[in-house]
Design a protein around this motif. Structure first.
Motif, mmCIF file in Angstrom:
data_model
loop_
_atom_site.group_PDB
_atom_site.id
_atom_site.type_symbol
_atom_site.label_atom_id
_atom_site.label_comp_id
_atom_site.label_asym_id
_atom_site.label_seq_id
_atom_site.Cartn_x
_atom_site.Cartn_y
_atom_site.Cartn_z
ATOM 1 N N HIS A 1 0.805 -1.219 0.000
ATOM 2 C CA HIS A 1 0.000 0.000 0.000
ATOM 3 C C HIS A 1 0.840 1.273 0.000
ATOM 4 O O HIS A 1 0.423 2.282 -0.575
ATOM 5 C CB HIS A 1 -0.993 -0.006 1.156
ATOM 6 C CG HIS A 1 -2.087 -1.013 0.961
ATOM 7 N ND1 HIS A 1 -2.550 -1.803 1.966
ATOM 8 C CD2 HIS A 1 -2.786 -1.361 -0.140
ATOM 9 C CE1 HIS A 1 -3.501 -2.613 1.507
ATOM 10 N NE2 HIS A 1 -3.655 -2.355 0.229
ATOM 11 N N MET A 2 2.011 1.225 0.609
ATOM 12 C CA MET A 2 2.884 2.411 0.591
ATOM 13 C C MET A 2 3.334 2.691 -0.844
ATOM 14 O O MET A 2 3.302 3.834 -1.290
ATOM 15 C CB MET A 2 4.108 2.204 1.497
ATOM 16 C CG MET A 2 3.762 1.977 2.953
ATOM 17 S SD MET A 2 3.672 3.443 3.959
ATOM 18 C CE MET A 2 5.280 4.109 3.866
ATOM 19 N N ALA A 3 3.741 1.656 -1.566
ATOM 20 C CA ALA A 3 4.167 1.829 -2.956
ATOM 21 C C ALA A 3 2.983 2.251 -3.824
ATOM 22 O O ALA A 3 3.126 3.097 -4.714
ATOM 23 C CB ALA A 3 4.792 0.546 -3.493
ATOM 24 N N ALA A 4 1.804 1.683 -3.553
ATOM 25 C CA ALA A 4 0.604 2.060 -4.314
ATOM 26 C C ALA A 4 0.324 3.549 -4.142
ATOM 27 O O ALA A 4 0.084 4.267 -5.127
ATOM 28 C CB ALA A 4 -0.598 1.235 -3.863
ATOM 29 N N ALA A 5 0.360 4.020 -2.896
ATOM 30 C CA ALA A 5 0.101 5.437 -2.626
ATOM 31 C C ALA A 5 1.132 6.319 -3.337
ATOM 32 O O ALA A 5 0.786 7.369 -3.890
ATOM 33 C CB ALA A 5 0.113 5.706 -1.120
ATOM 34 N N GLU A 6 2.392 5.888 -3.340
ATOM 35 C CA GLU A 6 3.451 6.660 -3.996
ATOM 36 C C GLU A 6 3.196 6.767 -5.507
ATOM 37 O O GLU A 6 3.266 7.853 -6.082
ATOM 38 C CB GLU A 6 4.807 6.002 -3.750
ATOM 39 C CG GLU A 6 5.947 6.694 -4.454
ATOM 40 C CD GLU A 6 7.266 5.961 -4.309
ATOM 41 O OE1 GLU A 6 8.171 6.228 -5.115
ATOM 42 O OE2 GLU A 6 7.412 5.110 -3.390
ATOM 43 N N TRP A 7 2.872 5.639 -6.153
ATOM 44 C CA TRP A 7 2.669 5.665 -7.606
ATOM 45 C C TRP A 7 1.373 6.365 -7.984
ATOM 46 O O TRP A 7 1.328 7.100 -8.979
ATOM 47 C CB TRP A 7 2.755 4.259 -8.190
ATOM 48 C CG TRP A 7 4.177 3.806 -8.275
ATOM 49 C CD1 TRP A 7 4.822 2.936 -7.442
ATOM 50 C CD2 TRP A 7 5.156 4.247 -9.223
ATOM 51 N NE1 TRP A 7 6.136 2.809 -7.823
ATOM 52 C CE2 TRP A 7 6.377 3.600 -8.911
ATOM 53 C CE3 TRP A 7 5.125 5.126 -10.299
ATOM 54 C CZ2 TRP A 7 7.532 3.794 -9.641
ATOM 55 C CZ3 TRP A 7 6.290 5.323 -11.029
ATOM 56 C CH2 TRP A 7 7.472 4.665 -10.702
ATOM 57 N N TYR A 8 0.309 6.149 -7.209
ATOM 58 C CA TYR A 8 -0.925 6.902 -7.464
ATOM 59 C C TYR A 8 -0.639 8.395 -7.352
ATOM 60 O O TYR A 8 -1.145 9.200 -8.124
ATOM 61 C CB TYR A 8 -2.019 6.533 -6.454
ATOM 62 C CG TYR A 8 -2.734 5.228 -6.681
ATOM 63 C CD1 TYR A 8 -2.977 4.719 -7.952
ATOM 64 C CD2 TYR A 8 -3.225 4.502 -5.595
ATOM 65 C CE1 TYR A 8 -3.661 3.528 -8.129
ATOM 66 C CE2 TYR A 8 -3.914 3.317 -5.765
ATOM 67 C CZ TYR A 8 -4.134 2.824 -7.030
ATOM 68 O OH TYR A 8 -4.827 1.651 -7.209
ATOM 69 N N GLY A 9 0.183 8.761 -6.359
ATOM 70 C CA GLY A 9 0.521 10.165 -6.157
ATOM 71 C C GLY A 9 1.229 10.764 -7.360
ATOM 72 O O GLY A 9 0.965 11.906 -7.745
ATOM 73 N N LYS A 10 2.123 10.007 -7.978
ATOM 74 C CA LYS A 10 2.840 10.499 -9.161
ATOM 75 C C LYS A 10 1.875 10.752 -10.318
ATOM 76 O O LYS A 10 2.012 11.741 -11.042
ATOM 77 C CB LYS A 10 3.925 9.509 -9.575
ATOM 78 C CG LYS A 10 5.073 9.458 -8.590
ATOM 79 C CD LYS A 10 6.098 8.413 -8.975
ATOM 80 C CE LYS A 10 7.146 8.311 -7.880
ATOM 81 N NZ LYS A 10 8.475 8.092 -8.393
ATOM 82 N N ALA A 11 0.917 9.852 -10.499
ATOM 83 C CA ALA A 11 -0.081 10.039 -11.566
ATOM 84 C C ALA A 11 -1.085 11.121 -11.176
ATOM 85 O O ALA A 11 -1.543 11.891 -12.017
ATOM 86 C CB ALA A 11 -0.803 8.721 -11.843
ATOM 87 N N ARG A 12 -1.397 11.178 -9.889
ATOM 88 C CA ARG A 12 -2.381 12.145 -9.383
ATOM 89 C C ARG A 12 -1.942 13.574 -9.655
ATOM 90 O O ARG A 12 -2.753 14.394 -10.102
ATOM 91 C CB ARG A 12 -2.564 11.896 -7.885
ATOM 92 C CG ARG A 12 -3.738 12.588 -7.270
ATOM 93 C CD ARG A 12 -3.921 12.195 -5.820
ATOM 94 N NE ARG A 12 -2.824 12.722 -5.024
ATOM 95 C CZ ARG A 12 -2.263 12.067 -4.018
ATOM 96 N NH1 ARG A 12 -2.668 10.870 -3.675
ATOM 97 N NH2 ARG A 12 -1.288 12.621 -3.333
ATOM 98 N N ILE A 13 -0.676 13.881 -9.438
ATOM 99 C CA ILE A 13 -0.233 15.267 -9.635
ATOM 100 C C ILE A 13 -0.205 15.650 -11.112
ATOM 101 O O ILE A 13 -0.058 16.818 -11.439
ATOM 102 C CB ILE A 13 1.128 15.574 -8.968
ATOM 103 C CG1 ILE A 13 2.236 14.739 -9.562
ATOM 104 C CG2 ILE A 13 1.033 15.429 -7.465
ATOM 105 C CD1 ILE A 13 3.620 15.177 -9.142
ATOM 106 N N GLN A 14 -0.394 14.665 -11.986
ATOM 107 C CA GLN A 14 -0.506 14.952 -13.417
ATOM 108 C C GLN A 14 -1.979 15.047 -13.840
ATOM 109 O O GLN A 14 -2.278 15.186 -15.017
ATOM 110 C CB GLN A 14 0.213 13.874 -14.241
ATOM 111 C CG GLN A 14 1.711 13.878 -14.032
ATOM 112 C CD GLN A 14 2.401 12.913 -14.951
ATOM 113 O OE1 GLN A 14 2.364 13.091 -16.164
ATOM 114 N NE2 GLN A 14 3.028 11.891 -14.387
ATOM 115 N N GLY A 15 -2.890 14.925 -12.859
ATOM 116 C CA GLY A 15 -4.310 15.083 -13.141
ATOM 117 C C GLY A 15 -4.999 13.831 -13.637
ATOM 118 O O GLY A 15 -6.102 13.896 -14.178
ATOM 119 N N HIS A 16 -4.411 12.664 -13.441
ATOM 120 C CA HIS A 16 -5.000 11.396 -13.892
ATOM 121 C C HIS A 16 -6.224 11.074 -13.028
ATOM 122 O O HIS A 16 -6.098 10.842 -11.821
ATOM 123 C CB HIS A 16 -3.958 10.285 -13.795
ATOM 124 C CG HIS A 16 -4.359 9.009 -14.436
ATOM 125 N ND1 HIS A 16 -5.208 8.118 -13.835
ATOM 126 C CD2 HIS A 16 -4.039 8.479 -15.644
ATOM 127 C CE1 HIS A 16 -5.381 7.085 -14.630
ATOM 128 N NE2 HIS A 16 -4.683 7.287 -15.744
#
Length: 192
Positions: A96-111
């Motif tokens: 879940h920590m890695a999931a949150a990190e990768w979602y965060g990277k896509a999230r800041i791009q507006g995905h």
């Protein structure tokens, strides 16, 4: 039996003639070549094909490898898929920590899907500290980006917040939109 499933797949994909089948196989081969040469878009598309078994045999571990290669180049769609793989243990162990990190990277791009998934993790405290205010803010941004799931959950999250927390969430939404805008404005800098 394997031939039966292959033929069924071709029918489901709308491939009804040997010429169309040959064309599909040629397209898959071309996709693999581009992905192997480092094309981030081809890598994520190949990952999707492998994850879902579209035109190729389903292989979630191999799909994850292609998603990760593309994600490391800054592809938001691939970053979302890497987050989802870690979130649900698709091709990798649940993390879940890695999931949150990768979602965060896509999230800041507006995905939109990453905005929803990341917001959901924040609301539930998976992979990150539970924070209804921040989760509500990201769900608001996800809804604005087109996530129907975020639209559905927002009233429930809002009902759990005080008026002061809702104001704080509004400030977070403003910051989030500014951050997303900065990423898009400086896109060339983030691809390197």
């Amino acid at each position: 039996m394997k031939n039966f499933f292959y033929i069924l797949l071709l029918v489901l994909l709308g491939v009804s003639s040997p010429a169309q089948e040959k064309s599909l196989l040629k397209d898959i081969k071309a996709m693999k070549e581009l992905a192997g040469e480092g094309d981030a878009e081809a890598q994520v598309q190949l990952g999707v094909m492998l994850a879902l078994g579209q035109g190729v045999e389903k292989n979630k571990e191999e799909a994850f490898k292609w998603f990760l290669r593309s994600a490391q180049q800054g592809n938001a769609e691939a970053q979302y898929w890497v987050g989802a793989a870690y979130h649900f243990g698709e091709g990798v162990e649940v993390d879940h920590m890695a999931a949150a990190e990768w979602y965060g990277k896509a999230r800041i791009q507006g995905h939109a899907k990453a905005l929803y998934a990341g917001g959901s993790m924040i609301i539930n405290g998976k992979g990150t500290k539970k924070d209804l205010v921040r989760g509500h803010a990201w769900m608001t941004v996800a809804a604005a980006a087109g996530s129907d799931q975020a639209v559905q959950i927002l009233p429930k999250v809002a009902a759990a917040l005080t008026p002061a927390q809702l104001k704080e969430s509004e400030r977070e939404v403003s910051t989030a939109f500014n951050n997303i805008g900065l990423v898009h404005d400086n896109k060339g800098d983030y691809d390197k």
